[in-house]
Design an enzyme around this catalytic site. Structure first.
Site, PDB file in Angstrom:
ATOM      1  N   PHE A 135      37.776  29.656  42.533  1.00 41.33           N
ATOM      2  CA  PHE A 135      37.118  30.832  43.113  1.00 41.33           C
ATOM      3  C   PHE A 135      37.336  32.004  42.162  1.00 41.33           C
ATOM      4  CE2 PHE A 135      36.554  34.608  45.655  1.00 41.33           C
ATOM      5  CZ  PHE A 135      35.387  34.304  46.342  1.00 41.33           C
ATOM      6  N   ASP A 220      42.542  33.280  35.331  1.00 35.86           N
ATOM      7  CA  ASP A 220      42.209  34.170  36.437  1.00 35.86           C
ATOM      8  C   ASP A 220      43.438  34.252  37.329  1.00 35.86           C
ATOM      9  OD1 ASP A 220      41.448  35.363  38.771  1.00 35.86           O
ATOM     10  OD2 ASP A 220      39.572  34.259  38.997  1.00 35.86           O
ATOM     11  N   LYS A 249      43.817  42.004  43.465  1.00 33.84           N
ATOM     12  CA  LYS A 249      44.599  41.835  44.706  1.00 33.84           C
ATOM     13  C   LYS A 249      45.903  42.626  44.736  1.00 33.84           C
ATOM     14  CE  LYS A 249      42.639  37.458  46.318  1.00 33.84           C
ATOM     15  NZ  LYS A 249      42.046  37.830  47.595  1.00 33.84           N
TER      16      LYS A 249
HETATM   17  C1  LIG Z   1      41.319  33.813  41.795  1.00 34.12           C
HETATM   18  C2  LIG Z   1      40.387  34.884  42.281  1.00 34.12           C
HETATM   19  N1  LIG Z   1      39.560  35.493  41.403  1.00 34.12           N
HETATM   20  C3  LIG Z   1      38.729  36.473  41.793  1.00 34.12           C
HETATM   21  C4  LIG Z   1      38.659  36.879  43.105  1.00 34.12           C
HETATM   22  C5  LIG Z   1      37.736  38.005  43.511  1.00 34.12           C
HETATM   23  O1  LIG Z   1      38.473  39.110  43.883  1.00 34.12           O
HETATM   24  P1  LIG Z   1      37.832  40.291  44.758  1.00 34.12           P
HETATM   25  O2  LIG Z   1      37.357  39.678  46.046  1.00 34.12           O
HETATM   26  O3  LIG Z   1      38.952  41.265  44.955  1.00 34.12           O
HETATM   27  O4  LIG Z   1      36.747  40.891  43.976  1.00 34.12           O
HETATM   28  C6  LIG Z   1      39.480  36.265  44.062  1.00 34.12           C
HETATM   29  C7  LIG Z   1      39.431  36.641  45.473  1.00 34.12           C
HETATM   30  O5  LIG Z   1      39.883  35.959  46.352  1.00 34.12           O
HETATM   31  C8  LIG Z   1      40.378  35.239  43.637  1.00 34.12           C
HETATM   32  O6  LIG Z   1      41.197  34.613  44.493  1.00 34.12           O
END
Ligand SMILES: Cc1ncc(COP(=O)(O)O)c(C=O)c1O
Length: 394
Positions: A135, A220, A249
């Site tokens: 994700f 990520d 986050k």
């Molecule tokens: C690994 C990862 N990357 C990117 C995101 C996207 O983050 P945001 O929803 O704060 O834009 C998330 C959100 O859950 C995530 O878990």
């Protein structure tokens, strides 16, 4: 009292599957709804409230900064931005940072940087290999990066340039690598995909492959970064260093912010090639700097590691007791309980009724992402409530 849930039904887009509570206050690991009911929060704003709700370090910094300077633009220098940049770079393996507003902007920025690198150094290579069940966020490009059909299908055709392959398989990455590949992007532990932990040597093998082929490794760390796995960054768990890393986050302790960092050789943006109006604003940066400084000085990741081990041991006891629990998995305080049947919605609803907030990350798995500074007593209370729910649920 207004019927807030009716207002939501009438006015809000129908995107979120919400629990039927209206939260009005939070302190530490606890939140309260409009009726005064108290809940122990093991969702922490989806892993955002790294130090719990309204931690004094973050709140104090915001209160001070909001009176002084909230937003300028990146046409000018501002002090909190540079202090945060220094803290991030000095405490990571990376050399330069770009500050934005959210996790998805950070991952998308990381991919843009890799594409720029591909154009300059890899003969225009632009494809990024990502994993199934990953994700990476909800923009159109990050939907293509996210290796889950359900996020892609409603918006097809998704942007070109992403190849989704099996997670935890170096062979799958090797097979997918072509002269068009500029990077591999992975989560050190997959969060939204169900808390999937790869083999210990997976990321090391990916690192070696990237070194051999000259492509970049993007991690990520939007979910795994800033202490969540029991080290300041997730890559430290697996003994690898990325070329680019995205954060979000927990970085702001509850305040919206994102960032991506890169090694010097990969930090190839020229002036004007990337930007943001709000990204790096003094208010968000002051909140983030205070949060991050506290986490580093307090050695919060190490505490998260120990409390996570305790939570695992308590969840293992539940696994012994209930045969429909098939696995306890995760690292640090990113944990999941896997059931042999699709009961997570019911478990989460019953926990809510008993005053515990959990996340149904998969139909048959619940996720635990509490604040990193949760106490042993809170863990006992949470597993006690969960025990009572599991005794009734099937
Ligand atoms: C690994 C990862 N990357 C990117 C995101 C996207 O983050 P945001 O929803 O704060 O834009 C998330 C959100 O859950 C995530 O878990």
């Amino acid at each position: 009292m207004a019927d807030w849930i009716e207002l939501e039904k009438k006015y809000f887009m129908r995107t979120f599957k919400r629990m039927p509570v209206v939260l009005v206050r939070g302190q530490g690991a606890r939140v309260w709804d409009e009726l005064g009911n108290e809940y122990l929060d093991f969702t922490a704003g989806w892993g955002v409230n790294s130090l719990g709700h309204c931690h004094p370090a973050m709140v104090g910094a915001v209160m001070e900064q909001v009176k002084v300077l909230v937003q300028t633009s990146n046409q000018f220098y501002t002090v909190p931005q540079l202090q945060l940049a220094e803290l991030l770079v000095e405490n990571s393996c990376l050399d330069r940072v770009f500050i934005c507003n959210s996790g998805v902007e950070a991952t998308e920025g990381a991919v843009k940087l890799a594409r720029r690198y591909g154009k300059l150094h890899l003969n225009n290579a632009y494809q990024v290999i990502t994993a199934f069940e990953s994700f990476h966020g909800r923009t159109l490009a990050m939907t293509a990066a996210t290796g889950q059909r359900k996020f892609q299908e409603p918006y097809e055709p998704t942007p070109d340039g992403f190849v989704n392959v099996e997670y935890n398989s170096i062979e799958a990455i090797q097979r997918a690598t072509t002269p068009q590949t500029c990077a591999v992007m992975l989560e050190p532990v997959q969060g939204e995909g169900g808390v999937n932990v790869p083999d210990d040597d997976y990321l090391r093998k990916v690192r070696e492959w990237c070194d051999r082929t000259g492509i970049l490794l993007i991690l990520d760390e939007v979910q795994t970064g800033v202490g969540r796995l029991g080290t300041l960054f997730g890559y430290q768990q697996f003994d690898v260093e990325p070329d680019i890393m995205s954060l979000g986050k927990g970085l702001g302790g509850g305040f919206p912010i994102g960032a991506f960092l890169a090694r010097e050789r990969a930090a190839v943006f020229a002036p004007g090639e990337h930007g943001s109006t709000f990204g790096g604003n003094p208010l968000a940066c002051a909140a983030s700097r205070a949060t991050l400084a506290f986490i580093i000085e307090d050695d919060t990741p190490n505490k998260a590691q120990r409390i996570g081990a305790y939570l695992v041991s308590e969840l293992e006891k539940l696994k012994q007791k209930y045969p429909f629990i098939v696995e306890v998995r995760g690292r640090g305080l990113l944990l999941a309980l896997q059931f042999d049947r699709d009961i997570s919605d019911r478990v989460v609803k019953s926990c809510l009724e008993r005053g515990l907030l959990l996340n149904p990350v998969k139909p048959a798995a619940v996720r635990f992402i509490p604040p990193l500074n949760i106490s042993l007593k809170d863990v006992d209370e949470a597993t006690g409530k969960l025990d009572a729910v599991l005794a009734e649920v099937v």
